[in-house]
Write a protein that holds these residues in place. Sequence first.
Motif, PDB file in Angstrom:
ATOM      1  N   VAL B 148       0.881  -1.173   0.000  1.00  8.91           N
ATOM      2  CA  VAL B 148       0.000   0.000   0.000  1.00  8.91           C
ATOM      3  C   VAL B 148       0.917   1.221   0.000  1.00  8.91           C
ATOM      4  O   VAL B 148       1.764   1.368   0.877  1.00  8.91           O
ATOM      5  CB  VAL B 148      -0.924   0.035   1.236  1.00  8.91           C
ATOM      6  N   GLU B 149       0.754   2.065  -0.989  1.00  9.68           N
ATOM      7  CA  GLU B 149       1.609   3.239  -1.141  1.00  9.68           C
ATOM      8  C   GLU B 149       1.530   4.122   0.113  1.00  9.68           C
ATOM      9  O   GLU B 149       0.451   4.312   0.686  1.00  9.68           O
ATOM     10  CB  GLU B 149       1.137   3.987  -2.402  1.00  9.68           C
ATOM     11  N   ARG B 151       1.687   7.365   0.900  1.00 13.49           N
ATOM     12  CA  ARG B 151       0.813   8.532   0.998  1.00 13.49           C
ATOM     13  C   ARG B 151      -0.654   8.113   1.113  1.00 13.49           C
ATOM     14  O   ARG B 151      -1.426   8.685   1.878  1.00 13.49           O
ATOM     15  CB  ARG B 151       0.998   9.433  -0.241  1.00 13.49           C
ATOM     16  N   LEU B 152      -1.005   7.068   0.376  1.00 10.93           N
ATOM     17  CA  LEU B 152      -2.370   6.547   0.427  1.00 10.93           C
ATOM     18  C   LEU B 152      -2.670   5.948   1.809  1.00 10.93           C
ATOM     19  O   LEU B 152      -3.728   6.199   2.396  1.00 10.93           O
ATOM     20  CB  LEU B 152      -2.534   5.505  -0.690  1.00 10.93           C
ATOM     21  N   ALA B 153      -1.713   5.170   2.326  1.00 11.35           N
ATOM     22  CA  ALA B 153      -1.889   4.575   3.660  1.00 11.35           C
ATOM     23  C   ALA B 153      -2.031   5.671   4.712  1.00 11.35           C
ATOM     24  O   ALA B 153      -2.888   5.587   5.601  1.00 11.35           O
ATOM     25  CB  ALA B 153      -0.704   3.668   3.984  1.00 11.35           C
ATOM     26  N   ARG B 155      -3.148   8.715   4.339  1.00 11.45           N
ATOM     27  CA  ARG B 155      -4.472   9.333   4.206  1.00 11.45           C
ATOM     28  C   ARG B 155      -5.567   8.481   4.825  1.00 11.45           C
ATOM     29  O   ARG B 155      -6.458   8.983   5.502  1.00 11.45           O
ATOM     30  CB  ARG B 155      -4.797   9.539   2.725  1.00 11.45           C
TER      31      ARG B 155
END
Lengths: 200, 200
Positions: B148-149, B151-153, B155
């Motif tokens: 899971v990238e 920045r996405l995680a 957020r």
Amino acid sequence: MTTAKRDTYTPETLLTVAVQVFIERGYDGTSMEHLSKAAGISKSSIYHHVAGKEELLRRAVSRALDELFGILDEEHAGVGSAAERLEYVVRRMVEVLMAELPYVTLLLRVRGNTATERWALERRREFDHRVAGLLKAAAAEGDVRADVEVRLATRLVFGMINSIVEWYRPDGPDGRGGAGEREVVDAVARLVFGGLRKAS
Amino acid sequence: MTTAKRDTYTPETLLTVAVQVFIERGYDGTSMEHLSKAAGISKSSIYHHVAGKEELLRRAVSRALDELFGILDEEHAGVGSAAERLEYVVRRMVEVLMAELPYVTLLLRVRGNTATERWALERRREFDHRVAGLLKAAAAEGDVRADVEVRLATRLVFGMINSIVEWYRPDGPDGRGGAGEREVVDAVARLVFGGLRKAS
């Protein structure tokens, strides 16, 4: 002043405009005058399509609610273990949220000042309750951890999913350029079920 | 009409009243008149304490931001593996959110129409960035999943944590009667790091 243009709206396209205004100004802060300006048609033209702004709100949140409840009737929401069904529902919720972004955004901002808003809140609670039921069943089947209370877990999982409306934009830097739909769905499913910790 | 009472406010107690009004009406929708009515003192009495509503907003969001940034300077935020430090920070974020509920709620609703709001948004981004740094370090150390990238995680995890302001009430049915502070902190830490799935 409103520069009236020829009214070529359908109820559907008028709804798209209204939802945008509701999101920008808040439903309470939106007048028929604002809607008329945004649509570029007179108020009486709007009344030709709908009884008033509350009908537009009802149509908008109904669209989001119908899509969400629709998930629960899909085949995969009914087969397999409760944990499998729950994962399917979580993934589909994220998909619906992104596909119906403005409608779900509006649904999540509803506060309960009018009959339509209270009805929408009631339906949201019902949906939450249905998903909490799946979580409870998965815990009973031993597939979900028992050390986080079901209602609390449901709230936190919904909190994560619903927060996507704050930053996801299908055409913006977080859409095509950033996280794509598939990536977001997978990320949510991985974090909700497996958490950040690397499986050892 | 305002029934003026004797002004016994300190900057601190006046802030408590103002934050409540900002949350109820929105910062943009709050006038000095609204603040004067809510506080029960004249506008000139308010101006005796502060230069205007923007100063009240600045003080309120500063309080939330100072508490959040303060976490990063705490001893446990600096010792151990990145994953341990991250877990400490996540737990403390939830504690600060609950302890400073109205101030954090206001911070999360800031939209960026004034200089103070833009400054607050910038500071929030800085804080998010610091926490994302910890997550990145934990991934580099192999303790956090790599699928899971970052920045996405970040957020999604912030989304789960921040959503607590929507329902947590220290004295309400979800406070004393429902989930207590400790229970919420533990639930978030368990879900963020381990997810819903039962460890097998």
